[in-house]
Motif scaffolding. Structure first.
Motif, PDB file in Angstrom:
ATOM      1  N   THR A  97      24.876  96.574  56.118  1.00  0.00           N
ATOM      2  CA  THR A  97      24.907  95.318  56.858  1.00  0.00           C
ATOM      3  C   THR A  97      25.631  94.278  56.018  1.00  0.00           C
ATOM      4  O   THR A  97      25.209  93.966  54.903  1.00  0.00           O
ATOM      5  N   GLN A 131      26.371  88.683  66.747  1.00  0.00           N
ATOM      6  CA  GLN A 131      25.080  89.309  67.057  1.00  0.00           C
ATOM      7  C   GLN A 131      25.254  90.693  67.692  1.00  0.00           C
ATOM      8  O   GLN A 131      24.344  91.520  67.649  1.00  0.00           O
ATOM      9  N   LYS A 132      26.418  90.935  68.283  1.00  0.00           N
ATOM     10  CA  LYS A 132      26.678  92.209  68.953  1.00  0.00           C
ATOM     11  C   LYS A 132      27.209  93.272  67.992  1.00  0.00           C
ATOM     12  O   LYS A 132      27.427  94.409  68.398  1.00  0.00           O
ATOM     13  N   GLN A 133      27.424  92.891  66.721  1.00  0.00           N
ATOM     14  CA  GLN A 133      27.965  93.829  65.743  1.00  0.00           C
ATOM     15  C   GLN A 133      26.827  94.476  64.954  1.00  0.00           C
ATOM     16  O   GLN A 133      26.029  93.783  64.328  1.00  0.00           O
ATOM     17  N   GLN A 134      26.762  95.793  64.976  1.00  0.00           N
ATOM     18  CA  GLN A 134      25.658  96.496  64.318  1.00  0.00           C
ATOM     19  C   GLN A 134      25.679  96.373  62.802  1.00  0.00           C
ATOM     20  O   GLN A 134      24.623  96.349  62.163  1.00  0.00           O
ATOM     21  N   ASP A 135      26.872  96.314  62.212  1.00  0.00           N
ATOM     22  CA  ASP A 135      26.955  96.323  60.759  1.00  0.00           C
ATOM     23  C   ASP A 135      27.311  94.957  60.159  1.00  0.00           C
ATOM     24  O   ASP A 135      27.661  94.861  58.989  1.00  0.00           O
ATOM     25  N   GLN A 153      25.773  90.875  59.960  1.00  0.00           N
ATOM     26  CA  GLN A 153      24.644  90.001  60.274  1.00  0.00           C
ATOM     27  C   GLN A 153      24.984  88.563  59.883  1.00  0.00           C
ATOM     28  O   GLN A 153      25.281  88.287  58.721  1.00  0.00           O
ATOM     29  N   LYS A 158      35.493  92.958  57.553  1.00  0.00           N
ATOM     30  CA  LYS A 158      35.376  94.263  56.890  1.00  0.00           C
ATOM     31  C   LYS A 158      36.458  94.454  55.827  1.00  0.00           C
ATOM     32  O   LYS A 158      36.203  95.055  54.773  1.00  0.00           O
TER      33      LYS A 158
END
Length: 224
Positions: A7, A28-32, A34, A122
């Protein structure tokens, strides 16, 4: 080369609450990824970073009390492991340069789409610079001439004559189709060589190629 992400903790600084709201909803819609904190100015950003210890900071270049460049200089000095991404309007080239020279690792225009924002986060998390896809030739040349220099590869890549030719054409603003027509190669072949160039330079897009090429004397712009 991309690493496996856990995360990624992000703090956003922008004095427009509506913009922060939009970024919050998107992230908020991104899993990795925060979003752990928000700030409305540079001083608040420094307080948030001290408290939350994020991996990435996305900071507007223009803010009250303390601007993005001043906040960036402080953060780079005290928290050098944190990757900082400048956030800017399309006509603020000088402020982008200030942020990069202060220690930001990349920049985004405020009209960047969701995929580009995630890509930038990223990339900088992976210790790679990120230049917005919509970078103009003027701005790319300004970045290349600035003190900003993220390309500290231990071994400099070698480029063959064909690759150097394509690099120069890319820096001149030619499309893959135009390059293919000029040097008698298919678009597919040019695109393949372009991908190899991106990998060797460890950059993401055309702006990265231009900046790398000028910084490393592979291309000299006509404008002075």
């Amino acid at each position: 080369m991309s690493t496996i992400h856990g995360t990624i903790k992000v703090v956003i600084a922008d004095d427009h609450e509506i913009f922060r709201d939009g970024m919050r909803i998107m992230l908020q819609k991104q899993q990795d990824i925060q979003l752990v904190g928000e700030a409305g100015d540079g001083r608040e950003l420094i307080d948030q970073v001290k408290k939350l210890q994020p991996d990435i900071v996305i900071s507007d270049v223009k803010m009250p009390r303390m601007d993005g460049a001043a906040a960036t200089r402080h953060l780079v000095e005290h928290y050098p492991h944190i990757g900082i991404i400048a956030l800017t309007m399309f006509d603020e080239e000088d402020l982008i340069i200030d942020m990069l020279e202060a220690g930001a690792k990349g920049y985004l225009l405020k009209n960047a789409d969701k995929n580009e924002i995630v890509d930038a986060i990223k990339s900088v998390y992976d210790q790679q610079p990120y230049y917005c896809r919509h970078t103009s030739h003027k701005l790319a040349e300004m970045v290349a001439r600035s003190k900003f220099n993220p390309h500290r590869q231990q071994v400099k890549p070698e480029f063959n004559d064909r690759e150097l030719e394509i690099i120069r054409h890319i820096c001149d603003g030619l499309t893959s189709k135009q390059i293919g027509e000029r040097i008698f190669l298919s678009v597919r072949t040019v695109e393949g060589l372009r991908m190899k160039i991106l990998e060797k330079m460890e950059v993401k897009n055309t702006a990265g190629i231009i900046i790398y090429a000028i910084k490393n004397n592979l291309y000299t712009p006509e404008r002075i």
